[in-house]
Each structure stands twice: as structure tokens, then as C-alpha cells.
Design an enzyme around this catalytic site. Structure first.
Site, PDB file in Angstrom:
ATOM      1  N   ARG A 267       0.825  -1.211   0.000  1.00 39.75           N
ATOM      2  CA  ARG A 267       0.000   0.000   0.000  1.00 39.75           C
ATOM      3  C   ARG A 267       0.857   1.258   0.000  1.00 39.75           C
ATOM      4  O   ARG A 267       0.325   2.360  -0.091  1.00 39.75           O
ATOM      5  CB  ARG A 267      -0.910   0.016   1.230  1.00 39.75           C
ATOM      6  CG  ARG A 267      -1.950  -1.066   1.124  1.00 39.75           C
ATOM      7  CD  ARG A 267      -3.257  -0.677   1.723  1.00 39.75           C
ATOM      8  NE  ARG A 267      -4.263  -1.622   1.253  1.00 39.75           N
ATOM      9  CZ  ARG A 267      -5.370  -1.898   1.899  1.00 39.75           C
ATOM     10  NH1 ARG A 267      -5.648  -1.283   3.016  1.00 39.75           N
ATOM     11  NH2 ARG A 267      -6.221  -2.758   1.399  1.00 39.75           N
ATOM     12  N   ARG A 306     -24.544  -3.349  -2.865  1.00 46.96           N
ATOM     13  CA  ARG A 306     -23.950  -4.404  -2.052  1.00 46.96           C
ATOM     14  C   ARG A 306     -24.305  -4.189  -0.576  1.00 46.96           C
ATOM     15  O   ARG A 306     -24.620  -5.138   0.129  1.00 46.96           O
ATOM     16  CB  ARG A 306     -22.425  -4.368  -2.256  1.00 46.96           C
ATOM     17  CG  ARG A 306     -21.680  -5.518  -1.619  1.00 46.96           C
ATOM     18  CD  ARG A 306     -20.227  -5.556  -2.070  1.00 46.96           C
ATOM     19  NE  ARG A 306     -19.369  -4.741  -1.199  1.00 46.96           N
ATOM     20  CZ  ARG A 306     -18.037  -4.647  -1.347  1.00 46.96           C
ATOM     21  NH1 ARG A 306     -17.430  -5.257  -2.354  1.00 46.96           N
ATOM     22  NH2 ARG A 306     -17.322  -3.920  -0.514  1.00 46.96           N
ATOM     23  N   ARG A 312     -23.292  -4.147   5.405  1.00 47.50           N
ATOM     24  CA  ARG A 312     -22.045  -3.497   5.853  1.00 47.50           C
ATOM     25  C   ARG A 312     -22.272  -1.995   5.931  1.00 47.50           C
ATOM     26  O   ARG A 312     -22.566  -1.363   4.918  1.00 47.50           O
ATOM     27  CB  ARG A 312     -20.922  -3.776   4.840  1.00 47.50           C
ATOM     28  CG  ARG A 312     -19.966  -4.854   5.274  1.00 47.50           C
ATOM     29  CD  ARG A 312     -18.946  -5.092   4.203  1.00 47.50           C
ATOM     30  NE  ARG A 312     -17.877  -4.084   4.221  1.00 47.50           N
ATOM     31  CZ  ARG A 312     -16.725  -4.250   3.582  1.00 47.50           C
ATOM     32  NH1 ARG A 312     -16.515  -5.331   2.857  1.00 47.50           N
ATOM     33  NH2 ARG A 312     -15.808  -3.316   3.646  1.00 47.50           N
ATOM     34  N   ARG A 324     -13.179   6.567   1.409  1.00 47.49           N
ATOM     35  CA  ARG A 324     -12.328   5.413   1.107  1.00 47.49           C
ATOM     36  C   ARG A 324     -11.676   5.587  -0.266  1.00 47.49           C
ATOM     37  O   ARG A 324     -10.514   5.225  -0.466  1.00 47.49           O
ATOM     38  CB  ARG A 324     -13.161   4.118   1.161  1.00 47.49           C
ATOM     39  CG  ARG A 324     -13.374   3.612   2.582  1.00 47.49           C
ATOM     40  CD  ARG A 324     -14.681   2.864   2.720  1.00 47.49           C
ATOM     41  NE  ARG A 324     -14.648   1.526   2.113  1.00 47.49           N
ATOM     42  CZ  ARG A 324     -15.763   0.839   1.822  1.00 47.49           C
ATOM     43  NH1 ARG A 324     -16.964   1.349   2.043  1.00 47.49           N
ATOM     44  NH2 ARG A 324     -15.661  -0.354   1.290  1.00 47.49           N
TER      45      ARG A 324
END
Ligand code: 5GP
Ligand code: MG
Length: 368
Positions: A267, A306, A312, A324
Site C-alpha cells: 500500500r 452491495r 455493511r 475510502r
């Protein structure tokens, strides 16, 4: 790329390059022998094609014969050389020129020299189409060389891998690194997981999701899990070395894998460098870094859908999703630069039918 038995071979010399090497030997020998009648002795099996083409280039008086020895089994010289077809009769007083397809360590050559040692020939010369100077023992002078090649196992043009490949017109080289190691990244919702599933089965790769590896180590209270947890409990970031160790464990647990898909790591550029160093120590490397790209609006819709199903919370709040994405942009940008600098970065359009996107990924992997 071609496959013979269990091995892959990549193009090494074209037909024209091989023919130029053949002509090179023929011209050099002609310069020395065109005024006499030498006897050329081809070494079977490998040299049969070379001998045939050589003679077409050598248009001067000559005789031709063959001997047969055997020393190779698989990819490396066994060191055992047998005589299977003996030297021609009536060579006394003649100039003998051996025609070898390839001289590698020189063990076969030693046997050949022995074979002709008490034959009272006028001259004994050695010609080879291919020669690997870096592994040759140097015991005898090789008089004529068509082409010097690096220490790579080659097939084609008479040369075989366990009897296959002799009829190829070109020369191919063993592809030693058939492993495919990928780094995959993409924003949340880009379809990394879905596509990694496909790549896993299609190419026999092992998918290493860093998040899963972390959870596994912590849940199972492994030594590395405990170590990672000790940092997390203090509110510190887990050092890259610890993560790399976990990945290393995963790599070592899967010696049969044809390669790995690294997901969620690296990352940062520092992590990318650490990954490279680790892979290098295992004689492995990243072949490609693939970013599955899709525009934010498409992804937000996907994630919200989703979220409705999975529940979630971070998939249900558009602002959280945008944060994000922002974080992804900040973190991956330097990585893109890093991998682009190594010519390993590929951007794949992640919008469309799943199968369609899979095809795009396959197209990238097939070029590696
Ligand atoms: P040496 O005895 O010099 O190590 O090996 C000579 C023989 O091994 C050659 O006549 C050939 O049969 C085989 N050989 C050496 N290198 C190669 C190679 O790269 N490819 C193939 N197919 N055979 C080789
Ligand atoms: Mg040979």
C-alpha cells in the site's frame, strides 16, 4: 511460447538466424578445406538437421558419416556418455571434421576425441553450430563455432527435450520463470475479489489477501499474530516487516502454486520495495501490477447495492465510500508511479460484464 512435455519454451533464434550460423560454419570450413576432400562426421541425434543444411551450404568435395553418442537426460548433462554408433571405417589419412549441434560442458567432446584417438587420421577438427562458452571446460580447442549462446537450455533444429522438439525449424529457449506473480489493486467495489477468484483457478495462482492473512494470524494467535497484535494494542501501525513475514509464510505454505496474487499489499512505496526484496530473496518477482479501474459513480452505485444486501455500514454511506476512494487515490498514486517505472503497471477497465473484464485481465496476463 511452446510446451514440450512439462516445460515451456520461448522463441530464441529465428530460422534465418539459425541458417546464418550454419552458413558461418560452412564458409569458415570451406576457406580451409575446399581444396581437399574432408570427411564430415555428424554427431547423432542432435546434429542431423545441422549436417543436412551444412552440406547444402558446403558445395565442395566431401564425404559424410555419423557417430552416435548419448549424454543428456532431461535438462542437464548426466555426465555418462555412451557410444551407440561407432566411427566410420577407412578414415585413416583423411581430414576428419566433427559436426556437433551443440557443445555445452565438453564431456561429450572428450569422449569424441577419445573415440578418434587411435584412428591415424590426417587431421581432427571440431565444428559446432552452437557453443556455450560460459560452461565449457575448455579442454579442447573448438575449431569452428557457428554461434555462441548463453547457458540456457535450448530446443529445436535437431535439439530435443526428452526427444521432443527436434523438428522445430527455429530454436527455443527454456522459459525458467513460468511463475506469474501479480499485485492487484482497485477501489472498493472494483471487483478485485471476483476477478481474483477467476485468476486463481485459470492460472493456478494463490490469492493472498492481506486482510485475511492478518485476521487468520490474529485469530489463531500465531507468533506473528501476537506480534502484530502487540503493536495494534498500543495503537501503533504494524511494521512492514511483520506483514512481509506473514506474506512470506503464505508463500512458503504454497510451494505448488504457479504464482501469487497479492491483494491489499503493498500500500506504500516502502512496502512495494520490501515486497520486491523479499521476492528477490526467493528468486521470484512481481510480473505485473494490475489496477481494476472504474469511475467513482459506478462504484458508488455498486457499493450501495452491495450494502443493502450485506448490511455493511461502510457500504451504505456515500460519504464514507467517497472517503475510502480518496484514501485509495492518495495511497495508490505513488505505487502506480513505482510500478510504471518498472514497466509493470497495467490499468484494466473494470466496468462491464464480469466475463468481459476477466477477458481483459487474461489479455494482460497472456503478454507476460
Ligand atoms: P556436453 O557433453 O558438452 O555437456 O553436452 C553435449 C550434448 O548435450 C549435446 O550434444 C547435446 O546433445 C546435449 N545438450 C547440451 N546443451 C543442450 C541444450 O541446450 N539443449 C539440448 N536440447 N541439448 C543440449
Ligand atoms: Mg549432441
Amino acid at each position: 511460447m511452446i510446451k514440450l512435455h512439462d516445460k515451456h519454451f520461448k522463441p530464441f533464434l529465428s530460422q534465418a538466424q539459425v541458417q546464418a550460423a550454419v552458413k558461418n560454419v560452412a564458409d569458415k570450413i570451406a576457406a580451409d578445406y575446399k581444396d581437399e576432400t574432408p570427411i564430415f562426421v555428424g554427431v547423432l541425434n542432435g546434429a542431423f538437421m545441422f549436417v543436412a543444411d551444412f552440406l547444402k551450404e558446403y558445395q565442395h568435395p566431401c564425404e559424410v558419416s555419423f557417430v552416435k553418442l548419448s549424454s543428456y537426460s532431461g535438462l542437464t548433462s548426466t555426465g555418462i556418455v555412451e557410444t551407440l554408433l561407432d566411427i566410420p571405417v577407412n578414415i585413416k589419412g583423411k581430414s576428419v571434421i566433427i559436426l556437433e549441434d551443440i557443445i555445452d560442458t565438453g564431456r561429450t567432446l572428450k569422449e569424441l576425441v577419445h573415440l578418434f584417438s587411435n584412428t591415424h587420421v590426417k587431421e581432427f577438427k571440431i565444428a559446432t553450430l552452437f557453443h556455450k562458452p560460459s560452461v565449457y571446460n575448455g579442454e579442447y580447442k573448438i575449431d569452428y563455432i557457428g554461434m555462441e549462446i548463453p547457458d540456457k537450455f535450448i530446443v529445436g533444429y535437431g535439439l530435443d527435450y526428452n526427444e521432443l522438439g527436434r523438428n522445430l525449424k527455429e530454436v527455443y529457449q527454456l522459459n525458467q520463470n513460468t511463475m506469474i506473480n501479480l499485485v492487484i489493486f482497485g477501489k472498493p467495489g472494483a471487483g478485485k475479489g471476483t476477478q481474483a477468484e477467476f485468476l486463481k483457478s485459470e492460472y493456478n495462482l494463490k490469492h493472498i489477501s492481506t486482510g485475511d492473512v492478518f485476521r487468520y494470524n490474529i485469530k489463531n494467535n500465531t507468533e506473528l499474530g501476537q506480534l502484530a497484535k502487540s503493536y495494534m494494542d498500543k495503537g501503533d501501525l504494524v511494521p512492514d516487516e511483520v506483514t512481509i513475514k506473514m506474506l512470506q509464510d503464505e508463500v512458503e505454505k504454497n510451494p505448488q502454486a504457479k504464482g501469487f496474487i497479492f491483494d491489499g499489499f503493498p500500500r506504500t512505496t516502502a512496502q512495494a520495495e520490501a515486497l520486491d526484496a523479499f521476492l528477490d530473496s526467493k528468486d521470484m518477482k512481481i510480473n505485473a501490477t494490475i489496477a481494476l479501474e472504474a469511475n467513482d459513480e459506478v462504484l458508488i452505485n455498486r457499493l450501495l447495492e452491495r450494502g443493502k444486501i450485506s448490511g455493511r455500514p461502510d457500504d451504505q454511506d456515500e460519504n464514507k465510500i467517497r472517503n475510502r476512494f480518496e484514501e485509495y487515490n492518495l495511497k495508490t498514486a505513488p505505487l502506480i508511479t513505482y510500478y510504471e517505472g518498472k514497466n509493470k503497471f497495467y490499468s484494466v477497465n473494470g466496468i462491464g460484464e464480469i466475463a468481459e473484464i476477466t477477458k481483459r485481465l487474461k489479455a494482460v496476463i497472456e503478454t507476460l
